[in-house]
Design an enzyme around this catalytic site. Structure first.
Site, PDB file in Angstrom:
ATOM      1  NE  ARG A  62      -2.478  -1.299   3.634  1.00  0.00           N
ATOM      2  CZ  ARG A  62      -3.040  -1.192   4.530  1.00  0.00           C
ATOM      3  NH1 ARG A  62      -4.718  -0.723   4.601  1.00  0.00           N
ATOM      4  NH2 ARG A  62      -3.053  -1.510   5.878  1.00  0.00           N
ATOM      5  CD  GLU A  65       1.746 -11.078  16.763  1.00  0.00           C
ATOM      6  OE1 GLU A  65       1.655 -11.558  17.989  1.00  0.00           O
ATOM      7  OE2 GLU A  65       1.062 -10.003  16.201  1.00  0.00           O
TER       8      GLU A  65
END
Length: 190
Positions: free
Chosen positions: A74, A111
């Site tokens: 994006r 993560e």
């Protein structure tokens, strides 16, 4: 720990309201418990998208950028028109394996696992002042890797600009050492 240089660049309350009003919250996406910030309504609104592009182009000028880097995916959508509006070149930072030819790469931890980004080795030089643009600053992992990658390419980091900073995730604090003396500009912070 170093403090991140505070942004001297602001957007008007009217522009901020326009941008915030076009960012849609999507609950439980991409997984339960996550409130996703969807910028597609903003991109679909030519007035809001123009205001965003103009704001990012102004940051390019005020930071003395000579090139604009957009982070996949994006970030490309925001950085490319800002670069054009500012009269600068656009350089994509892609996921590993997406660019042909010689690249520089930088790995970073997520993560759950790790990732790698790349830039064409010849696209940046020691004469370049690079403004990195992305849509959202969350935990800061991708931005941190891009800062390292830009410096390894020999260019100077003029700053990092994002549409939206999720302040509660601590990305700004994480980036403080990596930004050094480069400013972080967030048009909207939640």
């Amino acid at each position: 720990m170093n403090e991140v240089t505070e942004s001297a660049i602001t957007v008007s309350a009217e522009v901020r309201e326009l941008l915030v009003g076009r960012i849609r919250d999507v609950a439980d996406y991409p997984q339960s418990g996550v409130m996703f910030k969807d910028i597609t309504p903003l991109l679909a609104d030519p007035v809001a998208f123009t205001a965003l592009t103009d704001s990012l182009a102004r940051i390019c000028a005020e930071r003395g950028a000579t090139k604009v880097v957009g982070l996949e995916a994006r970030g490309f959508i925001l950085a490319a028109p800002a670069a054009v509006r500012a009269g600068l070149g656009f350089i994509p930072v892609r996921k590993a394996g997406k660019l042909p030819g010689a690249t520089l790469s930088q790995s970073y931890d997520l993560e759950y696992g790790s990732a790698e980004i790349e830039v064409h080795a010849e696209d940046l030089t020691a004469d370049d002042r690079v403004l990195i643009i992305d849509d959202v600053l969350a935990t800061g992992g991708t931005a941190e890797a891009s800062l390292e990658l830009i410096r390894r390419a020999g260019a100077h980091v003029a700053g990092l600009a994002v549409l939206l900073e999720l302040g509660f995730l601590g990305g700004r604090d994480r980036l403080a050492p990596a930004l050094r003396d480069a400013p972080l500009d967030a048009l909207v912070t939640v």
